[in-house]
Design an enzyme around this catalytic site. Structure first.
Site, mmCIF file in Angstrom:
data_model
loop_
_atom_site.group_PDB
_atom_site.id
_atom_site.type_symbol
_atom_site.label_atom_id
_atom_site.label_comp_id
_atom_site.label_asym_id
_atom_site.label_seq_id
_atom_site.Cartn_x
_atom_site.Cartn_y
_atom_site.Cartn_z
ATOM 1 N N GLU A 79 0.874 -1.176 0.000
ATOM 2 C CA GLU A 79 0.000 0.000 0.000
ATOM 3 C C GLU A 79 0.909 1.223 0.000
ATOM 4 O OE1 GLU A 79 -2.912 0.357 3.244
ATOM 5 O OE2 GLU A 79 -2.769 2.540 3.027
ATOM 6 N N ARG A 86 1.313 10.317 0.176
ATOM 7 C CA ARG A 86 1.700 11.351 1.137
ATOM 8 C C ARG A 86 2.953 12.083 0.716
ATOM 9 N NH1 ARG A 86 1.021 7.932 6.745
ATOM 10 N NH2 ARG A 86 -0.934 6.994 6.072
ATOM 11 N N THR A 134 -3.919 6.325 1.610
ATOM 12 C CA THR A 134 -4.113 7.747 1.928
ATOM 13 C C THR A 134 -4.875 8.457 0.808
ATOM 14 O OG1 THR A 134 -1.926 7.597 2.998
ATOM 15 C CG2 THR A 134 -3.022 9.713 3.081
ATOM 16 N N LYS A 188 -11.127 -0.600 6.059
ATOM 17 C CA LYS A 188 -10.003 -0.363 6.956
ATOM 18 C C LYS A 188 -10.579 0.144 8.279
ATOM 19 C CE LYS A 188 -6.016 2.808 7.110
ATOM 20 N NZ LYS A 188 -4.804 3.176 6.360
HETATM 21 C C1 3PG Z 1 -1.775 4.257 7.812
HETATM 22 O O1 3PG Z 1 -1.839 5.139 7.014
HETATM 23 O O2 3PG Z 1 -2.468 3.254 7.685
HETATM 24 C C2 3PG Z 1 -0.925 4.425 9.010
HETATM 25 O O3 3PG Z 1 -0.122 5.541 8.923
HETATM 26 C C3 3PG Z 1 -0.083 3.260 9.318
HETATM 27 O O4 3PG Z 1 -0.025 3.245 10.673
HETATM 28 P P1 3PG Z 1 1.307 2.866 11.442
HETATM 29 O O5 3PG Z 1 2.385 3.775 10.885
HETATM 30 O O6 3PG Z 1 1.008 3.132 12.875
HETATM 31 O O7 3PG Z 1 1.594 1.426 11.150
#
Ligand code: 3PG
Length: 201
Positions: free
Chosen positions: A35, A39, A63, A123
């Site tokens: 994924e 960003r 994102t 999610k």
């Molecule tokens: C996401 O976008 O799903 C999160 O930033 C991932 O979360 P984590 O960095 O706490 O694993």
């Protein structure tokens, strides 16, 4: 989307040159899914590079926070979409791409809105901050058709307690591709972290 790997690697990439090696390192570790989060300025080009050069990985865009992102990700070759939250227009834009997608949810109302739009897989974000495994257990009874990829604050140590739940298909996390490993080009470390995560199921 939830039954391919136990852990969905959530990747923030600053350097386009890292896209193909990180994808290959994940595949080598037994996690053929990535994924790529939208960003950073290189994210769409990174998706494009992975889609054309590493066909053995399923590459998705994460994102997705605007309807335009959904279309841009589709055009770049993304094979699935993930959003951190859900609005009506975001849901429609992701649906319009025809790609599989995981809408982000963290409340029962959002879960119900996603169900109304026909989604069974979503999610759960930010998982730890929004109630973690206790939340997911509580939601399984009133909304049994919803299945989740909890993400946000999950680690190798906490992942098994999520994966044990009936309504969790996989978890997501960025711990498999730490920023320092990416910056150092330490692809062996990424492969080792991926292999540990792949062994969770
Ligand atoms: C996401 O976008 O799903 C999160 O930033 C991932 O979360 P984590 O960095 O706490 O694993």
């Amino acid at each position: 989307m939830l039954d391919v790997v136990p852990v969905m690697p959530v990747v923030v990439l600053d350097d386009l040159a890292h896209a193909v090696p990180v994808a290959r390192a994940l595949v080598a570790g037994g996690l053929p899914v990535i994924e790529l989060t939208l960003r950073t300025p290189v994210a769409l080009d990174a998706i494009r590079a992975i889609a054309s050069e590493v066909p053995e990985i399923l590459v998705g865009a994460g994102t997705i926070t605007t309807p335009a992102h959904a279309k841009e990700a589709l055009d770049a070759g993304a094979q699935f979409l993930v959003s951190p939250g859900t609005t009506r227009s975001l849901l429609h834009a992701m649906q319009d791409t025809g790609l599989p997608f995981l809408p982000g949810t963290s409340t029962v109302s959002e879960v119900l809105a996603a169900r109304e739009a026909g989604c069974t897989e979503m999610k759960f974000f930010p998982a730890e901050a929004s109630g973690g495994t206790a939340y997911l257990k509580a939601v399984a009874s009133p909304v049994p058709a919803a299945r989740f990829c909890p993400t946000g604050g999950i680690t190798l140590a906490s992942a098994p307690s999520y994966l044990a739940l009936s309504n969790v298909g996989c978890v997501g996390g960025s711990w498999i591709t730490p920023a320092d490993a990416l910056a150092a080009g330490d692809w062996d470390r990424v492969t080792r972290l991926a292999a540990e995560a792949a062994a969770l199921r």
